[in-house]
Design an enzyme around this catalytic site. Structure first.
Site, PDB file in Angstrom:
ATOM      1  N   HIS A   1       0.838  -1.193   0.000  1.00  0.00           N
ATOM      2  CA  HIS A   1       0.000   0.000   0.000  1.00  0.00           C
ATOM      3  C   HIS A   1       0.874   1.245   0.000  1.00  0.00           C
ATOM      4  CE1 HIS A   1      -3.719   2.207   1.826  1.00  0.00           C
ATOM      5  NE2 HIS A   1      -3.145   2.909   0.890  1.00  0.00           N
TER       6      HIS A   1
ATOM      7  N   GLU B   1       1.049   8.249  -3.813  1.00  0.00           N
ATOM      8  CA  GLU B   1       1.941   7.833  -2.734  1.00  0.00           C
ATOM      9  C   GLU B   1       3.229   8.661  -2.719  1.00  0.00           C
ATOM     10  OE1 GLU B   1       1.469   5.454  -0.210  1.00  0.00           O
ATOM     11  OE2 GLU B   1      -0.602   5.677  -0.904  1.00  0.00           O
TER      12      GLU B   1
ATOM     13  N   HIS C   1       3.676  10.913   0.521  1.00  0.00           N
ATOM     14  CA  HIS C   1       4.601  10.279   1.449  1.00  0.00           C
ATOM     15  C   HIS C   1       6.055  10.276   0.972  1.00  0.00           C
ATOM     16  CE1 HIS C   1       1.047   9.009   3.602  1.00  0.00           C
ATOM     17  NE2 HIS C   1       0.597   8.394   2.534  1.00  0.00           N
TER      18      HIS C   1
END
Length: 235
Positions: free
Chosen positions: A56, A103, A107
């Site tokens: 993930h 992502e 992040h």
């Protein structure tokens, strides 16, 4: 007394390194997050095609969208693209790179304060490296924890992972399963800034950060109830 130049350089490097590690804006923990495709797709109404745990994300415990100008460029990870599609697939939109873009922007740009992760290629490559080393599906199988119509006790799942890795994971479930049960949905494995395994806490670091356009279902995962049976749904 004059110190040799080499020693001065070493001391300087150590000072820079120490300042980097101790900086209050630098993350101290990074979370390798796996999700179980069958549970995710039940929540998001997609069609799971994978019978193993998929990535993930790789999430630092500090920061959110730290550099919005650092655009995602899929051409920079072409050499690892096949592994990305297999290990880090977009379960909602399989032909899109939008999940990886999300992502990276949320992040990856925050993780990039670490030299080992300071480019898109380094970030995604490190995530894949850690994912393959952890090999979560195989570890669970070693302890006879496999997808089935049977239910498991939560402590059995948690202790299997903790005993193998020597570090406590954070295990999250979908709590809308019914029959006073919960479905295994997401497992986080934590590392320090040197990528050494360490215990994950039960705090919700990153949970709210996962939500974005097309990713709302991830916010439904919550820490599993230790007293309720756990369903590990097959494909």
């Amino acid at each position: 007394m004059r110190l040799p130049c080499v020693l001065l350089l070493c001391l300087g490097a150590a000072t820079v390194s120490a300042a980097f590690v101790l900086s209050p804006t630098h993350w101290t923990k990074i979370i390798l997050t796996h999700h179980w495709p069958t549970t995710f797709c039940k929540m998001e109404h997609c069609h799971p095609k994978f019978n193993y745990w998929t990535l993930h994300g790789l999430w630092p415990d500090k920061g959110l969208a730290c550099n919005s100008s650092w655009a995602f460029n899929s051409s920079l990870i072409q050499d690892i693209m096949e592994d990305m599609k297999k290990s880090w697939p977009d379960l909602l939109h399989p032909s899109s790179t939008g999940f990886w873009k999300y992502e990276w922007q949320k992040h990856g740009t925050c993780a990039a304060v670490a030299p080992d992760l300071d480019s898109q290629h380094k970030y995604f490559s490190k995530a894949l490296e850690l994912y393959h080393k952890i090999d979560l599906s195989s570890v669970l199988k070693k302890f006879n924890i496999t997808p089935s119509e049977e239910f498991y006790k939560f402590p059995a799942i948690e202790s299997a992972i903790e005993n193998f890795y020597g570090a406590k994971p954070k295990i999250q479930c979908d709590h809308h399963t019914g029959n006073d049960a919960q479905s295994l949905g997401q497992i986080e494995i934590c590392f320090d800034s040197d990528f050494t395994l360490l215990d994950c806490g039960k705090e919700t670091v990153g949970v709210g950060l996962r939500v974005g356009k097309g990713r709302a279902g991830a916010s439904e995962f919550r820490v599993c109830d230790q007293d309720k049976p756990v369903y590990y749904p097959p494909l």
